[in-house]
Design a protein around this motif. Sequence first.
Motif: not given
Length: 154
Positions: A46-54, A98-108
């Motif tokens: 959930w920390r990763l989801i929150t940071i990625l949302a921000e 390295s790579h970039f992580l991003s939320l999907t629509e389901d993640g958002r």
Amino acid sequence: MTKMSPHNALILDKFLPYRLSVASNAVSSRISSSYRKRFGLRIPEWRLITILAETDRATPASLGDATRMDKIAISRAAATLIERGLVTAADNPADGRSHFLSLTEDGRALYADIAPMALATEAQLFTGLSKQECATLEALLRRIEAAALSGDSD
């Protein structure tokens, strides 16, 4: 062997770093329990989801810096979220390792469910504190964190 006097004895329950750790663990445990039951998420996820949302997207290294979690925890959380279809990974053209992580629509969508719950939990935890006390606590915690980060790593 040096005998400890009452003035220089370490009493764990009065030791501020210990109190901070216990408080942090209690809050994390409370949050973890509700997030695991409702969303199937552990704290690192959930920390990763929150940071990625921000931030929209981030590298694992920048997520580690933001969360103070180690590389293994970041890697495991990211792998779980990718497997669940909540996060995607894309190559980082500036750094082939390295790579970039991003939320999907389901993640958002999941973040949209998590955020109000997180804010409600925060409000419940701090019900007994005034707005000024909350602001003071946040400022003090930031100062403690800065002092800890600037200290020698013996």
